[in-house]
Each structure stands twice: as C-alpha cells, then as structure tokens.
Design a protein around this motif. Sequence first.
Motif, PDB file in Angstrom:
ATOM      1  N   ILE A 194     -13.997  -2.123  -0.535  1.00  0.00           N
ATOM      2  CA  ILE A 194     -13.953  -3.584  -0.655  1.00  0.00           C
ATOM      3  C   ILE A 194     -13.894  -4.171   0.750  1.00  0.00           C
ATOM      4  N   THR A 195     -14.510  -5.317   0.931  1.00  0.00           N
ATOM      5  CA  THR A 195     -14.489  -6.016   2.217  1.00  0.00           C
ATOM      6  C   THR A 195     -14.152  -7.475   1.967  1.00  0.00           C
ATOM      7  N   LEU A 196     -13.201  -7.983   2.722  1.00  0.00           N
ATOM      8  CA  LEU A 196     -12.778  -9.372   2.548  1.00  0.00           C
ATOM      9  C   LEU A 196     -12.169  -9.883   3.834  1.00  0.00           C
ATOM     10  N   GLU A 197     -11.847 -11.181   3.854  1.00  0.00           N
ATOM     11  CA  GLU A 197     -11.238 -11.832   5.003  1.00  0.00           C
ATOM     12  C   GLU A 197      -9.723 -11.738   4.891  1.00  0.00           C
ATOM     13  N   VAL A 198      -9.036 -11.515   6.024  1.00  0.00           N
ATOM     14  CA  VAL A 198      -7.579 -11.400   5.997  1.00  0.00           C
ATOM     15  C   VAL A 198      -6.961 -12.206   7.140  1.00  0.00           C
ATOM     16  N   GLU A 199      -5.695 -12.563   6.951  1.00  0.00           N
ATOM     17  CA  GLU A 199      -4.894 -13.153   8.019  1.00  0.00           C
ATOM     18  C   GLU A 199      -3.844 -12.139   8.439  1.00  0.00           C
ATOM     19  N   LEU A 200      -3.745 -11.874   9.734  1.00  0.00           N
ATOM     20  CA  LEU A 200      -2.749 -10.943  10.232  1.00  0.00           C
ATOM     21  C   LEU A 200      -1.383 -11.625  10.254  1.00  0.00           C
ATOM     22  N   ARG A 201      -0.412 -11.061   9.536  1.00  0.00           N
ATOM     23  CA  ARG A 201       0.928 -11.636   9.477  1.00  0.00           C
ATOM     24  C   ARG A 201       1.822 -11.094  10.580  1.00  0.00           C
ATOM     25  N   HIS A 202       1.708  -9.798  10.875  1.00  0.00           N
ATOM     26  CA  HIS A 202       2.523  -9.209  11.938  1.00  0.00           C
ATOM     27  C   HIS A 202       1.915  -7.882  12.359  1.00  0.00           C
ATOM     28  N   VAL A 203       2.253  -7.439  13.579  1.00  0.00           N
ATOM     29  CA  VAL A 203       1.812  -6.145  14.077  1.00  0.00           C
ATOM     30  C   VAL A 203       2.874  -5.620  15.038  1.00  0.00           C
ATOM     31  N   HIS A 204       3.128  -4.306  14.963  1.00  0.00           N
ATOM     32  CA  HIS A 204       4.132  -3.701  15.830  1.00  0.00           C
ATOM     33  C   HIS A 204       3.706  -2.286  16.181  1.00  0.00           C
ATOM     34  N   PHE A 205       3.803  -1.938  17.476  1.00  0.00           N
ATOM     35  CA  PHE A 205       3.448  -0.598  17.948  1.00  0.00           C
ATOM     36  C   PHE A 205       4.703   0.264  18.039  1.00  0.00           C
ATOM     37  N   GLU A 206       4.693   1.417  17.369  1.00  0.00           N
ATOM     38  CA  GLU A 206       5.780   2.383  17.445  1.00  0.00           C
ATOM     39  C   GLU A 206       5.393   3.446  18.464  1.00  0.00           C
ATOM     40  N   GLU A 207       5.951   3.305  19.662  1.00  0.00           N
ATOM     41  CA  GLU A 207       5.562   4.184  20.763  1.00  0.00           C
ATOM     42  C   GLU A 207       5.893   5.650  20.485  1.00  0.00           C
ATOM     43  N   LYS A 208       6.994   5.884  19.770  1.00  0.00           N
ATOM     44  CA  LYS A 208       7.432   7.259  19.519  1.00  0.00           C
ATOM     45  C   LYS A 208       6.407   8.046  18.710  1.00  0.00           C
ATOM     46  N   VAL A 209       5.725   7.383  17.795  1.00  0.00           N
ATOM     47  CA  VAL A 209       4.754   8.086  16.948  1.00  0.00           C
ATOM     48  C   VAL A 209       3.311   7.746  17.308  1.00  0.00           C
ATOM     49  N   GLY A 210       3.141   6.794  18.228  1.00  0.00           N
ATOM     50  CA  GLY A 210       1.801   6.480  18.722  1.00  0.00           C
ATOM     51  C   GLY A 210       0.902   5.754  17.743  1.00  0.00           C
ATOM     52  N   VAL A 211       1.503   5.022  16.787  1.00  0.00           N
ATOM     53  CA  VAL A 211       0.699   4.251  15.831  1.00  0.00           C
ATOM     54  C   VAL A 211       1.265   2.835  15.715  1.00  0.00           C
ATOM     55  N   SER A 212       0.452   1.932  15.190  1.00  0.00           N
ATOM     56  CA  SER A 212       0.864   0.550  14.979  1.00  0.00           C
ATOM     57  C   SER A 212       0.967   0.275  13.484  1.00  0.00           C
ATOM     58  N   PHE A 213       1.893  -0.621  13.117  1.00  0.00           N
ATOM     59  CA  PHE A 213       2.051  -1.047  11.736  1.00  0.00           C
ATOM     60  C   PHE A 213       1.769  -2.536  11.662  1.00  0.00           C
ATOM     61  N   ALA A 214       0.992  -2.944  10.665  1.00  0.00           N
ATOM     62  CA  ALA A 214       0.605  -4.345  10.545  1.00  0.00           C
ATOM     63  C   ALA A 214       0.616  -4.776   9.086  1.00  0.00           C
ATOM     64  N   GLY A 215       0.806  -6.061   8.875  1.00  0.00           N
ATOM     65  CA  GLY A 215       0.729  -6.637   7.542  1.00  0.00           C
ATOM     66  C   GLY A 215      -0.345  -7.704   7.515  1.00  0.00           C
ATOM     67  N   VAL A 216      -1.142  -7.737   6.463  1.00  0.00           N
ATOM     68  CA  VAL A 216      -2.206  -8.741   6.342  1.00  0.00           C
ATOM     69  C   VAL A 216      -2.132  -9.421   4.986  1.00  0.00           C
ATOM     70  N   ARG A 217      -2.569 -10.660   4.965  1.00  0.00           N
ATOM     71  CA  ARG A 217      -2.663 -11.434   3.724  1.00  0.00           C
ATOM     72  C   ARG A 217      -4.129 -11.630   3.389  1.00  0.00           C
ATOM     73  N   PHE A 218      -4.497 -11.412   2.130  1.00  0.00           N
ATOM     74  CA  PHE A 218      -5.886 -11.544   1.710  1.00  0.00           C
ATOM     75  C   PHE A 218      -6.287 -13.017   1.635  1.00  0.00           C
ATOM     76  N   LEU A 219      -7.502 -13.317   2.113  1.00  0.00           N
ATOM     77  CA  LEU A 219      -8.044 -14.675   2.066  1.00  0.00           C
ATOM     78  C   LEU A 219      -9.432 -14.655   1.422  1.00  0.00           C
ATOM     79  N   GLN A 220      -9.819 -15.781   0.837  1.00  0.00           N
ATOM     80  CA  GLN A 220     -11.183 -15.955   0.316  1.00  0.00           C
ATOM     81  C   GLN A 220     -11.624 -14.752  -0.528  1.00  0.00           C
ATOM     82  N   VAL A 221     -10.794 -14.378  -1.505  1.00  0.00           N
ATOM     83  CA  VAL A 221     -11.066 -13.191  -2.312  1.00  0.00           C
ATOM     84  C   VAL A 221     -11.997 -13.539  -3.478  1.00  0.00           C
ATOM     85  N   SER A 222     -13.110 -12.846  -3.571  1.00  0.00           N
ATOM     86  CA  SER A 222     -14.034 -13.068  -4.682  1.00  0.00           C
ATOM     87  C   SER A 222     -13.448 -12.485  -5.960  1.00  0.00           C
ATOM     88  N   GLY A 223     -13.983 -12.892  -7.090  1.00  0.00           N
ATOM     89  CA  GLY A 223     -13.504 -12.403  -8.374  1.00  0.00           C
ATOM     90  C   GLY A 223     -13.618 -10.899  -8.503  1.00  0.00           C
TER      91      GLY A 223
END
Length: 249
Positions: A194-223
């Motif tokens: 699926i492909t859609l538009e999103v708004e980024l709510r937050h993002v945080h980099f965890e240096e210890k594990v070398g990955v980032s965590f982010a939350g997104v909200r779905f926008l303009q979602v088709s039926g």
Amino acid sequence: MANLFVEENGPQPPKRLKAPVEIHASLRMLMDSHDPLVITFDDRNQRFQSFVVAVNRERNLIALDELIPNDGERFLQNGEAFRIEAFHEGVRIAWECRQNAYFAEIDGARCYWLPVPDEVLYHQRRNAFRASVSQGQPVAVEIAGEKLKAPIKGNLIDISATGCKIRLDGNASDRLQPGQVYERFTARLPFGAITLEVELRHVHFEEKVGVSFAGVRFLQVSGLVQRNIERFVYQLQREARRFEKDELF
C-alpha cells in the motif's frame, strides 16, 4: 468493519490531573517510555521536539532533553511561555509552562530543568486498536517524497487504522522533520503493498542499537487502502488473541 478496531472503553473525556502523585506518575511514564514531547511557544508557529530525561520528586522538578531544532533554546533563554504535548499509547498528556528554565547538564548532556506543572491534561483519545507486528515476519516500509533526497527504509513495529510506528535503518532524525508531510509511504503488507501520504509525528535515533524509531499518521487514505489497512490490523488482532488463548492452556 471499522467497529472491530474500537477499544472496549472507547475515547474518554479529558481529565485535569491536580494531585502531585498523579502528575509525577504521568511524567515518569513519559520518561520511562521515552515518548517524544512536542513543544510550541506562544505566538510562534514552529514546533520543537524534546524528551523527559529526569523527574525529581523531592525538588518537584523535571528535566527536558535539548530541543530539536536547537534554535528553540533561545526562546527558553528569553523566558518565553510554552506548551508541551505528548502521546502515550493513545493518551494525550499536555501542560503549560510559564516559568523560566534552568540550564544544566545530566551525564555531560545539556538539559533544561523546569518546575513540575500544577495541572496536567490527561486525555484518552485513541479509538483505534493498535496491533503489534511480529518481527519474525517483518513488514518492510519506505518513506519517500519531495523533501527527501533518497527513500528511507525500515520495518513496521505496530499499526492501527489511523497510523503506525516504524523502525528505520541508521540515523533518520537528521533527514525527517516532525510535522512534515511525506507523499509516498509504502508498506509491503502480506497481501500486497500500500502507498499513501503520511505526516511524521515524531522521530528518535537510538544510538546504542543504531536504528531510528518514528511514528506517522495516515493522510488522504483512499477507500481501498483503508480497507487493506483494516484487514491487516484485524488479521494481527486475531493472531494476537489466538496466541493469548494458546498461552492460557
């Protein structure tokens, strides 16, 4: 099918916490969960991100991490009033601060000490079931759009009918901006992408594990996309319930 994702209790009316024990518990919950804070200053449109890094109950103080972007620090130095908003598992926690911040360091990192608020707004808002995705069967995701030079790839952590949490490779916090809309968010669900538009709510980099965590909200979602999201959430919900049942016997 939408009613399948409504929690039994549903959205609750907002509460105003005034008891110190309740306020401290809410702030410590934000700290322990490393939930991002969104900070806005009066009469300014820009949004800043921070985290609760310490709660000192004896002195009735809390410490915030450095603001992102860091030019928000000068507003703190000017003593400008601001509002703080955070979300923890569907609960909105918000308060105002009109006292000056005290600049210090914790373990060599800059922080801002503030008085614990006298009142905190606590609002259970989520009415969508949020389902965890098994890392044994990862769901690949990708964020792309005009604001990005190259797509950012990762995996799905959890998902609801209205948004999701994702794990991204490397440090994505310098490429993604909270509040920014990205035109092409792709999730490769088991029965099709699926492909859609999103708004980024937050993002945080965890240096210890070398990955980032982010939350997104779905926008303009088709039926069609909405139905596929709900189908996937329902599938995860059903698998989780089956697992819980198996654990009982």
